[in-house]
Design an enzyme around this catalytic site. Structure first.
Site, PDB file in Angstrom:
ATOM      1  N   ASP A   1      52.062  35.209  27.189  1.00 24.42           N
ATOM      2  CA  ASP A   1      50.655  35.649  27.066  1.00 24.42           C
ATOM      3  C   ASP A   1      50.026  34.093  26.750  1.00 24.42           C
ATOM      4  OD1 ASP A   1      47.927  36.207  26.693  1.00 24.42           O
ATOM      5  OD2 ASP A   1      48.369  37.765  25.326  1.00 24.42           O
TER       6      ASP A   1
ATOM      7  N   SER B   1      39.998  25.576  41.009  1.00 22.61           N
ATOM      8  CA  SER B   1      39.465  26.606  41.831  1.00 22.61           C
ATOM      9  C   SER B   1      38.379  25.897  42.349  1.00 22.61           C
ATOM     10  CB  SER B   1      39.100  27.833  41.000  1.00 22.61           C
ATOM     11  OG  SER B   1      38.166  28.410  41.633  1.00 22.61           O
TER      12      SER B   1
ATOM     13  N   TYR C   1      33.784  32.983  35.740  1.00 15.55           N
ATOM     14  CA  TYR C   1      35.187  32.507  36.010  1.00 15.55           C
ATOM     15  C   TYR C   1      34.913  30.870  36.255  1.00 15.55           C
ATOM     16  CZ  TYR C   1      39.231  31.519  39.207  1.00 15.55           C
ATOM     17  OH  TYR C   1      40.225  31.198  39.810  1.00 15.55           O
TER      18      TYR C   1
ATOM     19  N   LYS D   1      36.884  27.265  34.539  1.00 12.73           N
ATOM     20  CA  LYS D   1      37.500  26.547  35.462  1.00 12.73           C
ATOM     21  C   LYS D   1      37.151  25.193  35.649  1.00 12.73           C
ATOM     22  CE  LYS D   1      41.069  28.875  37.266  1.00 12.73           C
ATOM     23  NZ  LYS D   1      42.130  28.439  37.190  1.00 12.73           N
TER      24      LYS D   1
END
Length: 679
Positions: free
Chosen positions: A484, A564, A577, A581
């Site tokens: 994790d 991304s 998100y 990123k």
């Protein structure tokens, strides 16, 4: 040692191979060969060989007497009929009248008499099997037998155990001369059940597969029983560190010391009570340096291991310096060994790699060292076998194998070197690659791509089953681990496990991530923080641990981040998100800036619209519908009009891993999105 023969199993082999045209003799030969090859106390990694004499039909339908003997490249533990190539027996027997036969002529003659020209080369001991008259012949490098014969009075000890039941053959290098001598010894007393090859191994034979096999088990058992008499134990060292350094910290340092620039090694660590007694012994620098227990091992392990100092917790800098000196001394000794013996042979040989193949570390255990995880495991297996054999030899006397000249002749024998293969290494051979989020999508595709290029791969994923499945798909000795990345302790443990398994890390693909959505002015803090934990701090935790290992190795490394399109061209309602990123994209640049001096490169791949755990089928359907597009048009909504796949992204990671002079670079893989393009 107990016989594993089973009538039921034996008959099952006969039935299994009958439809393939394999006769009963060869089917039973396969069966007992596997029984022998499945026990490391008898056979290790291509060592030993078996044969049977039988009759098969040629293309004209005529019966031909043949010798089916183990072929080069086959392991006795999982051999198939094809691994026992049939050689015409009559021509082989004619060779015995010769006074001399070169190795090259022997190999050529044996190949010329194969029933199938596509078969592998027959064993270098084919003529020994052929010159003995028995139908079934077994040859092993039994650990117990070697403990008896690897003594100053090895033959006398063997005679004490076996008396007239065995013939005794002095050490001669495998080939024509040994075959003739073994046949002569047998013919002096044809009643013997087998032959002891002093400082080499043991042969047993009989009219059927079971008798030859059972005799091998019986003779090895007699050796084991002798080794239990009057034993003394290895004397332990007087002092060892009270707090030995952890394996996960020692391995990367050792791996770095063994590297030749980009030419790195993979490590395979072993330890046990018996290994510790051996490496911790007060006289380890004597008994471990005498040579290999059977000359066949030298091509895998060299003739002696390097003995390193005992590493102490908190003093690894001092240990690294001492270990470096020990490795340098090993190489100097190897150069001198080569020079002496090459001069003896007229200077015709080319020196092999001088680095050690086995390292003994008091307080910890031993390492097998190789160009791949497979090679390292072979070296480690043989080293463990050596520990057992030398321990037993020292328990009843003093370990003394064949001399230096004989060991050199085997190590530099062309027929032995051929066993190692000469194929070119793949581009990422010797590299250890860690892929996070590797259980599916881009991560799984990337792991497979690196494995195809020759790397040793560790797949990390929060889903342990997915990690194991993806690792299995990579083949070889790929490692699957639960990790994790939002838990620093989990990340640390995973990197430590990789270092313990392979010795270190060279490339890290930090890929794990997930996409949270929502208008940035309305999203709740818990959602945004969760995204930052995974999509930024997860990358930071992975990169920190990678750098920790890279710096311990001192050989540089490559950090590869999955960024991304959102990092440079944010989409509506994708702030939760895109924000972390974007931070990760700058994190990549910061690592390039801070650690370039250490040879650590840091790069990123900027991908978009890749079917994966992030961009699911449901999400694709939703977003294409919202834009009034078909799913095909949505996924191909780029300048090239082509859907980009996870494999395309994997190719970009591969390129960056190989690009030795590229850092602080972002490679865009999206089919062309001008708004997301970088310089």
């Amino acid at each position: 040692m107990k016989s594993l023969w089973s009538d039921t199993d034996a008959e099952s082999f006969v039935a299994r191979y009958a439809p393939e045209g394999v006769n009963r003799d060869l089917a039973l030969r396969v069966y007992t060969t596997r029984l022998l090859g499945g026990d490391p106390r008898l056979v290790l990694h291509g060592g030993g060989n078996t044969s049977c004499k039988t009759t098969i039909k040629d293309l004209l339908g005529d019966d031909v007497e043949v010798l089916c003997v183990k072929g080069s490249g086959w392991d006795m533990g999982d051999i198939e009929p094809a691994g026992l190539p049939a050689v015409r027996l009559a021509p082989l027997l004619k060779l015995r009248k010769l006074d001399r036969l070169s190795d090259e002529d022997m190999v050529d003659y044996q190949r010329g008499n194969l029933m199938n020209s596509a078969s592998p080369n027959p064993s270098v001991e084919t003529l020994l099997h052929g010159f003995l008259p028995h139908k079934f012949i077994d040859h092993t490098h039994s650990t117990a037998v070697l403990s008896l014969v690897d003594q100053p009075d090895g033959e006398a000890l063997a005679r004490e155990v076996y008396g007239s039941r065995m013939g005794y053959v002095p050490y001669i290098m495998p080939g024509f001369a040994l075959a003739k001598k073994a046949a002569e010894v047998y013919e002096q007393d044809p009643s013997v059940d087998g032959l002891i090859l002093v400082k080499h191994g043991i042969f047993t034979f009989g009219p059927d597969a079971r008798q030859a096999y059972d005799l091998m088990i019986e003779m090895v058992t007699l050796a084991e029983q002798r080794l239990e008499k009057g034993r003394k134990t290895l004397v332990p060292a007087k002092t060892l560190p009270k707090a030995p350094a952890p394996l996960a910290e020692v391995a990367p340092i050792l791996r770095g010391l063994l590297a030749n620039g980009p030419k790195r090694r993979i490590l395979d660590f072993r330890t046990s009570a018996s290994i510790r007694a051996y490496v911790d012994g007060a006289e380890v620098t004597r008994y471990s340096q005498q040579g290999v227990v059977t000359p066949d091992h030298t091509i895998r392990t060299k003739n002696w291991p390097v003995v390193l100092p005992a590493p102490e917790a908190g003093r690894l800098a001092e240990w690294a310096e001492a270990a470096q000196a020990a490795i340098a001394a090993f190489e100097a000794r190897y150069h001198a060994y080569f020079s002496r013996n090459n001069q003896r042979l007229g200077g015709i040989k080319t020196e092999l790699d001088s680095k050690p193949c086995v390292a003994l570390v008091p307080g910890l255990g031993l390492f097998g060292i190789g160009a791949s995880a497979k090679d390292a495991a072979i070296a480690a297996d043989i080293a463990v076998n050596t520990v057992e054999s030398i321990t037993d030899a020292e328990a009843i006397g003093r370990f003394e194998p064949v001399g230096e000249a004989d060991l050199f002749d085997l190590e530099y024998w062309s027929l032995e070197q051929a066993k190692l293969g000469k194929g070119a290494e793949k581009p990422l051979a010797r590299q250890v690659v860690v892929v996070t989020g590797g259980g599916s999508g881009i991560g799984a595709a990337t792991a497979k791509a690196f494995a195809r290029e020759g790397a040793e791969v560790a797949v990390l994923d929060r889903d342990s089953e997915a990690a194991l499945k993806a690792a299995k798909a990579c083949g070889g000795k790929a490692l699957g681990l639960a990790c994790d990345v939002t838990d620093p302790a989990s990340v640390r443990a995973a990197f430590d496990r990789v270092a313990e398994r392979f010795g270190g890390v060279d490339v890290v693909v930090s890929n794990a991530g997930a996409a949270w959505q929502g208008a940035v002015g309305e999203v709740d803090d818990s959602t945004l923080r969760a995204s930052f934990e995974l999509n930024f701090f997860g990358h930071q935790s992975v990169a920190q641990n990678a750098v920790r290992v890279f710096k311990a190795q001192g050989t540089g490394g490559a950090l590869l981040f999955n960024a991304s399109k959102q990092a440079v061209n944010p989409g509506k309602n994708f702030g939760p998100y895109g924000l972390p990123k974007a931070a990760t994209l700058f994190l990549m640049k910061q690592y390039a800036l801070d650690y370039g001096k250490d040879g650590i490169r840091s790069n990123a791949v900027n991908a978009d619209r890749i079917r994966s755990g992030l961009l699911t089928d449901d999400m694709i359907k939703s977003r294409s519908s919202a834009r009034g597009l078909t799913e095909q048009d949505y996924m191909g909504g780029n300048l090239l009009g082509r859907e980009v796949t996870a494999e395309d992204v994997a190719d970009a990671f591969l390129w960056l891993a190989k690009a030795a002079k590229v850092t602080a670079c972002t490679v865009t893989v999206d089919g062309g999105n001008i708004e997301a393009s970088l310089r």
